[in-house]
Design an enzyme around this catalytic site. Structure first.
Site, PDB file in Angstrom:
ATOM      1  CB  CYS A 133       7.251 -20.076 -24.331  1.00 18.27           C
ATOM      2  SG  CYS A 133       8.909 -20.183 -25.037  1.00 18.27           S
TER       3      CYS A 133
ATOM      4  CG  HIS B 108       5.375 -16.632 -25.627  1.00 16.57           C
ATOM      5  ND1 HIS B 108       6.443 -16.163 -24.899  1.00 16.57           N
ATOM      6  CD2 HIS B 108       5.886 -17.505 -26.541  1.00 16.57           C
ATOM      7  CE1 HIS B 108       7.554 -16.731 -25.348  1.00 16.57           C
ATOM      8  NE2 HIS B 108       7.242 -17.545 -26.340  1.00 16.57           N
TER       9      HIS B 108
ATOM     10  CG  ASN C 100      10.724 -16.590 -27.207  1.00 15.00           C
ATOM     11  OD1 ASN C 100      10.454 -16.504 -26.005  1.00 15.00           O
ATOM     12  ND2 ASN C 100      10.336 -17.612 -27.957  1.00 15.00           N
TER      13      ASN C 100
HETATM   14  O1  UT7 Z   1       8.261 -19.550 -27.865  1.00 18.42           O
HETATM   15  C1  UT7 Z   1       7.803 -20.598 -28.654  1.00 18.42           C
HETATM   16  C2  UT7 Z   1       8.958 -21.063 -29.418  1.00 18.42           C
HETATM   17  N1  UT7 Z   1       9.274 -20.501 -30.665  1.00 18.42           N
HETATM   18  C3  UT7 Z   1       8.475 -20.065 -31.627  1.00 18.42           C
HETATM   19  O2  UT7 Z   1       7.305 -19.835 -31.470  1.00 18.42           O
HETATM   20  C4  UT7 Z   1       9.088 -19.905 -32.970  1.00 18.42           C
HETATM   21  C5  UT7 Z   1       8.171 -20.386 -34.045  1.00 18.42           C
HETATM   22  N2  UT7 Z   1       8.766 -20.426 -35.349  1.00 18.42           N
HETATM   23  C6  UT7 Z   1       9.194 -19.314 -36.015  1.00 18.42           C
HETATM   24  O3  UT7 Z   1       9.119 -18.211 -35.491  1.00 18.42           O
HETATM   25  C7  UT7 Z   1       9.707 -19.468 -37.428  1.00 18.42           C
HETATM   26  O4  UT7 Z   1       9.444 -20.772 -37.870  1.00 18.42           O
HETATM   27  C8  UT7 Z   1      11.237 -19.170 -37.571  1.00 18.42           C
HETATM   28  C9  UT7 Z   1      11.455 -17.688 -37.372  1.00 18.42           C
HETATM   29  C10 UT7 Z   1      11.997 -19.972 -36.537  1.00 18.42           C
HETATM   30  C11 UT7 Z   1      11.702 -19.544 -38.966  1.00 18.42           C
HETATM   31  O5  UT7 Z   1      10.961 -18.868 -39.950  1.00 18.42           O
HETATM   32  P1  UT7 Z   1      10.476 -19.661 -41.260  1.00 18.42           P
HETATM   33  O6  UT7 Z   1       9.780 -18.674 -42.094  1.00 18.42           O
HETATM   34  O7  UT7 Z   1       9.685 -20.846 -40.758  1.00 18.42           O
HETATM   35  O8  UT7 Z   1      11.836 -20.052 -41.930  1.00 18.42           O
HETATM   36  P2  UT7 Z   1      12.428 -21.507 -42.247  1.00 18.42           P
HETATM   37  O9  UT7 Z   1      12.826 -22.198 -40.995  1.00 18.42           O
HETATM   38  O10 UT7 Z   1      11.524 -22.225 -43.171  1.00 18.42           O
HETATM   39  O11 UT7 Z   1      13.710 -21.115 -43.062  1.00 18.42           O
HETATM   40  C12 UT7 Z   1      13.626 -20.458 -44.328  1.00 18.42           C
HETATM   41  C13 UT7 Z   1      15.018 -20.258 -44.830  1.00 18.42           C
HETATM   42  C14 UT7 Z   1      15.879 -21.507 -44.821  1.00 18.42           C
HETATM   43  O12 UT7 Z   1      16.718 -21.482 -45.932  1.00 18.42           O
HETATM   44  P3  UT7 Z   1      16.364 -22.363 -47.248  1.00 18.42           P
HETATM   45  O13 UT7 Z   1      16.309 -23.770 -46.778  1.00 18.42           O
HETATM   46  O14 UT7 Z   1      15.053 -21.828 -47.719  1.00 18.42           O
HETATM   47  O15 UT7 Z   1      17.512 -22.049 -48.150  1.00 18.42           O
HETATM   48  C15 UT7 Z   1      16.704 -21.365 -43.567  1.00 18.42           C
HETATM   49  O16 UT7 Z   1      17.930 -22.053 -43.640  1.00 18.42           O
HETATM   50  O17 UT7 Z   1      15.707 -19.314 -43.987  1.00 18.42           O
HETATM   51  C16 UT7 Z   1      16.935 -19.880 -43.547  1.00 18.42           C
HETATM   52  N3  UT7 Z   1      17.227 -19.367 -42.208  1.00 18.42           N
HETATM   53  C17 UT7 Z   1      17.928 -18.250 -42.018  1.00 18.42           C
HETATM   54  N4  UT7 Z   1      18.502 -17.370 -42.857  1.00 18.42           N
HETATM   55  C18 UT7 Z   1      19.123 -16.317 -42.321  1.00 18.42           C
HETATM   56  C19 UT7 Z   1      16.851 -19.881 -41.015  1.00 18.42           C
HETATM   57  N5  UT7 Z   1      17.316 -19.110 -40.016  1.00 18.42           N
HETATM   58  C20 UT7 Z   1      17.985 -18.084 -40.610  1.00 18.42           C
HETATM   59  C21 UT7 Z   1      18.664 -16.968 -40.109  1.00 18.42           C
HETATM   60  N6  UT7 Z   1      19.223 -16.108 -41.004  1.00 18.42           N
HETATM   61  N7  UT7 Z   1      18.760 -16.709 -38.789  1.00 18.42           N
END
Ligand code: UT7
Length: 323
Positions: free
Chosen positions: A113, A250, A280
């Site tokens: 990225c 980015h 992204n």
């Molecule tokens: O380009 C550089 C690379 N990427 C990035 O910069 C991405 C950086 N990270 C992020 O943008 C965020 O961490 C994410 C968007 C990937 C995730 O957001 P989060 O607020 O950190 O969520 P999480 O991973 O802690 O997940 C929270 C909950 C989980 O459920 P439980 O365990 O609380 O029941 C996940 O299983 O959300 C759930 N979850 C989803 N639910 C619905 C994770 N992905 C999804 C989804 N739809 N697509």
């Protein structure tokens, strides 16, 4: 003294648009969750048989036209991509061939990225050293091919696309004194290799593999490093955040951009956002955003633009441009 000036912008997005609702029909997710956590509403996905070199070529042709530069003038192509057509040779050489260019040098840069900022830094250094005169700097990705479409934590975040810019070496004198690429700063720290990687490759599994990510950790580092490196760039040039007309970060997550704006005390209106419509696209996000803001008239001559990115590695960096 030579300096690189950005004289043209171009972009290409595959025709197929996949909305959050489309994804919710296939995996356990929802439009609400994706919008709320990321700001993403849709993404473009390449058609079967549409390769990174194809979309890079389209963006390159648009940038050449925008700059009014002939293909014959290009003597350097730097393509940032983590999704090359083949393991080797460099996809940039196929773009070179598709454009009918038989001179100069073409190669890929791999910083995921942060790839476009690395590519820009590489091209800028070569132009300033007189090693080339007119460069095509591209970010192009077909991330849809390396996603695990069963992993809802990652597959909803990415899209495909390409953005390109034309850089020309110019004498940094007279009217040009303060114009062009003012500085680039690039960094990496491989201690974070496992935070964001693809679980395949020629020397491990022999397959191309799928993207794996520790989302929360990546988020934290992205906010910290992408803010820090803008400050580094401003300090290096003796400029202040108030003088920045546009920040083009980015585009990984709208929440990351909001946090950076807050840390830098930069009004949100000064951030160019495309993540809502394009998701992204890794190395392509910054040149895509540059092309969009240039074509809709937001970018004006004399504007000070800060670029900032972080990706796998971790690799990160910034660039400061004066149009
Ligand atoms: O380009 C550089 C690379 N990427 C990035 O910069 C991405 C950086 N990270 C992020 O943008 C965020 O961490 C994410 C968007 C990937 C995730 O957001 P989060 O607020 O950190 O969520 P999480 O991973 O802690 O997940 C929270 C909950 C989980 O459920 P439980 O365990 O609380 O029941 C996940 O299983 O959300 C759930 N979850 C989803 N639910 C619905 C994770 N992905 C999804 C989804 N739809 N697509």
């Amino acid at each position: 003294m030579l300096r690189s000036q950005i004289i043209g912008f171009g972009s290409y997005l595959p025709k197929d648009v996949v909305t959050n609702d489309d994804l919710a029909k296939k995996i356990d997710t929802s439009d609400e969750w994706i919008r709320k956590r990321t700001g993403i509403a849709q993404r473009h996905i390449a058609a079967d048989g549409e390769l990174t070199s194809d979309i890079a070529e389209q963006a390159a042709r648009a940038a050449l036209e925008n700059a009014g530069v002939a293909t014959d003038d290009i003597d350097l192509i730097v393509l940032a991509t983590a999704t090359p057509d083949n393991t080797f040779p460099a996809t940039a050489t196929r773009v070179q061939s598709n454009l009918g260019i038989r001179r100069g040098v073409a190669f890929d840069v791999q910083a995921v990225c942060a790839g476009y900022v690395y590519a820009l830094a590489t091209a800028d250094n070569m132009l300033r050293l007189g090693q080339a005169e007119t460069a095509l700097v591209i970010g192009a990705e077909v991330f849809s091919r390396i996603l695990d479409w069963d992993d809802r934590g990652t597959c909803v975040l990415f899209g495909d696309g390409a953005g390109a810019t034309i850089l020309r070496a110019a004498d940094a004198a007279g009217n040009n004194q303060d114009r062009g690429v003012l500085s680039t700063h690039i960094y990496s720290d491989g201690a974070y290799y496992d935070m964001l990687y693809v679980d395949g490759g020629p020397s491990t599994t022999g397959t191309s593999g799928h993207l794996r990510m520790e989302g929360k950790e990546v988020f934290r580092h992205a906010v910290h490093r992408m803010s820090e490196v803008v400050v580094t760039a401003l300090e290096h040039n003796g400029l202040s955040i108030d003088e920045v007309d546009w920040l083009i970060p980015h585009q990984a997550n709208k929440r990351i951009m909001d946090s950076i704006a807050k840390r830098l005390s930069l009004p949100e209106e000064k951030i160019v956002v495309t993540v809502d419509r394009q998701a992204n696209t890794s190395a392509a996000t910054i040149p895509l955003a540059l092309a969009e803001a240039a074509s809709d008239g937001r970018l004006r001559e004399g504007n000070l633009i800060a670029l900032s990115a972080l990706g796998g590695g971790f690799s990160w960096g910034s660039a400061l441009l004066r149009l």
